[in-house]
Design a protein around this motif. Structure first.
Motif, mmCIF file in Angstrom:
data_model
loop_
_atom_site.group_PDB
_atom_site.id
_atom_site.type_symbol
_atom_site.label_atom_id
_atom_site.label_comp_id
_atom_site.label_asym_id
_atom_site.label_seq_id
_atom_site.Cartn_x
_atom_site.Cartn_y
_atom_site.Cartn_z
ATOM 1 N N ALA B 33 1.199 -0.834 -0.024
ATOM 2 C CA ALA B 33 0.328 0.225 0.384
ATOM 3 C C ALA B 33 0.483 1.220 0.075
ATOM 4 O O ALA B 33 0.599 2.229 -0.537
ATOM 5 C CB ALA B 33 -1.389 -0.419 1.019
ATOM 6 N N ARG B 37 1.048 3.984 -3.309
ATOM 7 C CA ARG B 37 -0.089 5.570 -2.448
ATOM 8 C C ARG B 37 0.200 7.470 -4.108
ATOM 9 O O ARG B 37 1.664 6.572 -4.254
ATOM 10 C CB ARG B 37 0.532 6.035 -1.521
ATOM 11 N N ASP B 259 -7.472 4.034 -2.269
ATOM 12 C CA ASP B 259 -6.225 2.516 -1.286
ATOM 13 C C ASP B 259 -6.641 1.642 -3.141
ATOM 14 O O ASP B 259 -7.262 1.198 -3.018
ATOM 15 C CB ASP B 259 -7.108 1.847 -0.446
#
Lengths: 379, 293, 272
Positions: B33, B37, B259
């Motif tokens: 993650a 971004r 996300d």
């Protein structure tokens, strides 16, 4: 038949000097595992009306499509006027095809359909117009030039397809079941029309058909095919009278096949021992058969004479009982059961009214035929 | 050469704009993650090869999906909503298709067109039309209160019921058309034969008509179920905050939470769920086609 | 012809009522005087007037039409090529993958298609706007075009093309002069399908668009999320009207052509 009877006799295949227009040399065509054409060698001469006859799936359509250029032979060569045609694409071959479905372009008028091939050649406008008019006249379609294919009848469509494929004056015209979609009466008329047009234009025609009557009527020579092989190539009369195998004899028309052991009794004369205890049959046949070989006597029903009393001096005579009668109007076929259990068909013309028929069911009759009436075929 | 160009142009287009994007989704769903971004630049370092890719595999996003019950609840609830509404569409659609197939020959093209017409009009507009009908002061409640069936407005809009209505309404043509096609092909004399052989009208229907329209029913059900499963517009316009559908979750994960790895993981799982019905559908279509030939 | 049974009449009536009443209500209330779309207070066309003043809405409509025309035209070319490949090219390397890529977008949830394309566009650094929407729409609608065209090509009589080749056409000429004119109706309906799909698409456009290009569905969606507005009803009415006129006239034209052809065929049979 047709061209055969013309004088002088048109028989280039008997002339060793004649150069064939088309030569198939050991051509084999396979689709995957399936062999459609098996080592086929055949010559077709100029101005011939050549028929490929056989049941569906025998490879006749494949042969035609190889000539047109839609399939390439797997092995062997095809020559057109002495030139190997393998590298020539279909649009550059001097060969045209008339499709079974006619394949008329639905978005174009009859006139435009006929002009289609000429336009591709880049022929000047005026010449195209003249040629199309000529074709329309030849096929008696002048009145329908402006119509679309769906606006004319099946028979007219067939003639448009013919006119379109003849417009470019090909050396060779291929006809794939050209009359298959027509009803019987129209088909018979059209057969004669086809022969007429073939003679007028002098084009070589190769026709594919599964209809033996059609092949016999129109063709100068017929090739009978089965399983990718040509079984016999001969004139219609020879195919009928002198078949070279029981397959051909059986495929063309009606035939009695009697199996037995042949022994030579003289030049061209054989005795066929066909049943224990029955007198051997006498046959005069040009096919050479070695002694003791199993062979078939093929004899056409119309060559078998039926009579109430034992005929005198006939070469072959058998006695039997009438089992069945097929009444066809002009002819009657009698199925006669011999004491051996074999059934032999005899055909007679109905020259008398049916009420005065000489024989009926269960009657004991005599069947007879001459020594030259049938042919002896080795297995 | 010409054949090569003919094949290559659409092939390359689809590779570049269908397959490659999908591989990217797969890759991002397996990536971390933090680095993903935005602004995110996927690294297509093919030189490092597949080994590097494999060694970087990170199932964290998928673990996350399993641990957070929001996601599997959303999958389950999408599945349940899609199944229920497929069944409802079948119940509503079959009698219409049957009626069309029984209608006089000269009406059929018109009826056909009436079924197809809504399909050509905007999906969004058709869903929107129900907003005015289902709201508390909408026509349905006005009508129900006028008849005296209810004394105060029912809460329909922003509930799962509204989602069912929306799906049935928008996907009805997809159900009717294949069933109608199957029924129309059917020979009328089959029913007569069944009755002649002792069937009642009802049992002739169950024993002859239904089995013969099976292919159409199956095709129709898949055509409704598959898109309903990933539906976004209907739950977001007609459904309430408690209506969980995976298409909506994916959208929010992407646009609201930003996300991307999780959104990608959601997409991958949704697709895995859909692979089974899609393959079954393809089989059914092939079987139908072979049956015709 | 048998009469419809009562059951069939009822199911057809209710069915079509269900399909059409929501849209009729929508249309009716676009002519409502009041801002409330659930209470009738008199006939008025003022919402159409306001719609025409709404610059943002008109701008969005223009973008949508531009995108739809361009993407459906490219999709028609690519889709027809793909259909031709599928039906005619026989075996080639990766054929299964190819046909998979043709059919998959038809059943792929829009959210996934949208997401994956967006990630691609960001990955290659393409600015999002009209171009990216066109690329996205072309990709999924070419698959629809190819399905429509390939089902026509599958029933196309191969011997027509062979006849053209036999009469001297190259492969390309045969396609242009014979195949294309005959399959033209399927190609046109493929284009129309691609066009409406593009006009209609909200989800994929939302993912692949940028701030510079807002399409009509995006605009409508953000407006109706907040509630029902008569202006949107007016816009919907216009869109429904255009589609209805289009579909009905197209089907009348094709029906008349069919009737004419039938009659001519019958005359041809009688003439023999």
């Amino acid at each position: 038949m047709g061209a055969d009877l013309a004088v002088p006799v048109f028989e280039p295949w008997t002339d060793p000097q004649a150069k064939p227009l088309i030569q198939f040399q050991n051509v084999t065509k396979r689709f995957g595992d399936f062999t459609a054409i098996d080592d086929l060698t055949i010559d077709i001469f100029e101005c011939e009306f050549f028929a490929l006859l056989g049941p569906s799936g025998c490879g006749k359509t494949t042969m035609m499509r190889m000539l047109a250029g839609f399939e390439a032979p797997t092995e062997g060569k095809i020559f057109l006027a002495g030139q190997d045609i393998a590298p020539v694409p279909p649009n550059q071959r001097a060969v045209n095809m008339m499709f079974q479905s006619y394949a008329l372009f639905p978005h174009l008028s009859i006139w435009e359909n006929i002009a289609f091939g000429l336009k591709r050649e880049g022929m000047p406008r005026a010449e195209i117009a003249a040629r199309v008019e000529e074709m329309l006249r030849l096929t008696r379609l002048e009145k329908f030039a402006r119509r679309k294919p769906h606006q004319i009848s099946g028979g007219q469509r067939q003639r448009v397809a013919l006119a379109r494929s003849l417009a470019k004056a090909p050396k060779l015209l291929l006809l794939d079941e050209p009359l298959g979609a027509l009803d019987r009466k129209l088909r018979e008329e059209t057969q004669f029309e086809l022969m007429d047009i073939q003679e007028k234009t002098g084009t070589t025609f190769v026709i594919v058909t599964h209809d033996q009557e059609e092949a016999m009527t129109v063709a100068s020579r017929v090739a009978v095919m089965d399983n990718g092989k040509v079984i016999q190539v001969a004139t219609p009369a020879d195919i009928y009278e002198a078949p070279n195998s029981s397959y051909v004899a059986d495929f063309i028309g009606d035939v009695n096949l009697i199996q037995g052991q042949a022994t030579a009794t003289g030049e061209d004369t054989y005795a066929l021992h066909w049943r224990e205890g029955a007198a051997p049959l006498t046959i005069k046949s040009p096919n050479a058969i070695s002694d003791g070989q199993t062979a078939h006597l093929a004899i056409r029903p119309e060559k078998v004479t039926i009579s109430a009393d034992k005929p005198e001096g006939a070469d072959n005579v058998v006695q039997g009982k009438v089992l069945d009668i097929a009444y066809l109007g002009n002819l009657s076929t009698y199925h006669v059961e011999l004491p051996t259990g074999d059934v032999i068909k005899a055909q007679t013309a109905n020259t008398r009214r049916i009420s005065r028929r000489a024989y009926t069911w269960e009657d004991t009759v005599w069947l007879s035929w001459t020594a030259t009436g049938g042919v002896l075929l080795a297995d | 050469m010409r054949r090569f160009v003919l094949i290559a142009v659409p092939y390359v287009w689809l590779l570049a704009l269908f397959l490659v994007p999908f591989v990217i989704v797969l890759k991002i769903s397996l990536s971390d993650a933090a680095i993903a971004r935005p602004p995110y630049v996927p690294q297509f370092d093919w030189v490092e090869g597949i080994w590097a890719f494999l060694s970087q595999l990170d199932f964290e996003n998928f673990t996350w999906l399993i641990e957070d019950d929001l996601y599997w609840k959303a999958y389950l609830s999408s599945l349940q909503i899609a199944l229920t509404s497929t069944l409802l569409t079948l119940i509503v659609g079959y009698p219409i298709a049957y009626g069309m197939a029984r209608a006089p020959q000269e009406w059929r093209p018109t009826l056909m067109m009436l079924v197809i017409l809504p399909f050509w009009t905007s999906f969004l507009i058709r869903v929107y039309a129900w907003k005015g009908i289902l709201s508390n002061e909408g026509f349905l409640n006005q009508f129900l209160m006028w008849t005296g069936l209810v004394s105060e407005p029912l809460q329909i809009l922003n509930t799962t019921t509204a989602v069912y209505i929306g799906i049935v309404y928008t996907y009805l043509p997809f159900m009717i058309l294949p069933i109608y096609a199957a029924l129309e092909r059917m020979d009328d004399s089959l029913i007569e034969a069944a009755e002649d052989l002792g069937c009642s009208r009802m049992s002739a229907f169950w024993l002859v008509t239904i089995p013969l329209s099976k292919g159409g029913i199956i095709a129709g059900c898949f055509l409704v179920f598959i898109p309903a499963m990933g539906e976004f517009v209907i739950p977001s316009l007609l459904g309430g905050s408690d209506t969980l559908m995976i298409g909506k979750v994916l959208w929010e994960e992407f646009f609201s939470n930003r996300d991307w790895p999780v959104a990608s993981a959601v997409a991958v799982i949704l697709l895995l769920i859909l692979v089974v019905p899609i393959v079954l559908f393809q089989r059914n279509q092939q079987k139908e086609q072979e049956g015709d030939a | 012809m048998k009469r419809l049974s009562a059951f069939n009449v009822v199911s057809l009536t209710l069915g079509f009522a269900f399909l059409y009443i929501p849209m009729l209500i929508l249309i009716l209330f676009s002519f409502n005087e009041s801002k409330l779309v659930t209470v009738w207070s008199g006939f008025s066309t003022k919402w159409y007037g306001e719609l025409m003043q709404n610059e943002a809405m008109l701008q969005a409509a223009w973008v949508t039409i531009k995108v739809a025309v361009i993407s459906s035209s490219i999709a028609t070319v690519l889709g027809t090529m793909a259909a031709y490949v599928m039906v005619r090219s026989g075996r080639f390397l990766g054929r299964t993958l190819f046909s998979g890529m043709i059919y998959a977008p038809l059943v792929m949830p829009e959210v996934i298609t949208g997401l994956s394309l967006l990630l691609l566009f960001i990955g290659i650094g393409l600015d999002r706007g009209v171009l990216t929407i066109v690329l996205a729409h072309t990709t999924f609608s070419m698959c629809y075009v190819s399905v429509v065209v390939s089902s026509r090509l599958a029933t196309f009589d191969m011997s027509l093309e062979e006849a053209a080749r036999d009469l001297g056409c190259s492969q390309a000429q045969a396609f242009r002069l014979v195949t294309l004119p005959i399959i033209a109706p399927a190609v046109v309906s493929g284009w129309l399908l691609a066009f409406t799909l593009s006009l209609d698409d909200l989800v994929i456009a939302s993912f692949t668009t940028g701030p510079a290009a807002t399409t009509l569905p995006i605009k409508i969606f953000s407006a109706v999320r907040l509630g029902v507005s008569p202006e949107i009803n007016a816009l919907s009415t216009i869109m429904i009207g255009i589609v209805t006129v289009g579909v009905i006239s197209a089907s009348l034209v094709s029906k008349r052509a069919l009737v004419k052809q039938r009659r001519e065929e019958q005359e041809a049979v009688r003439a023999t």
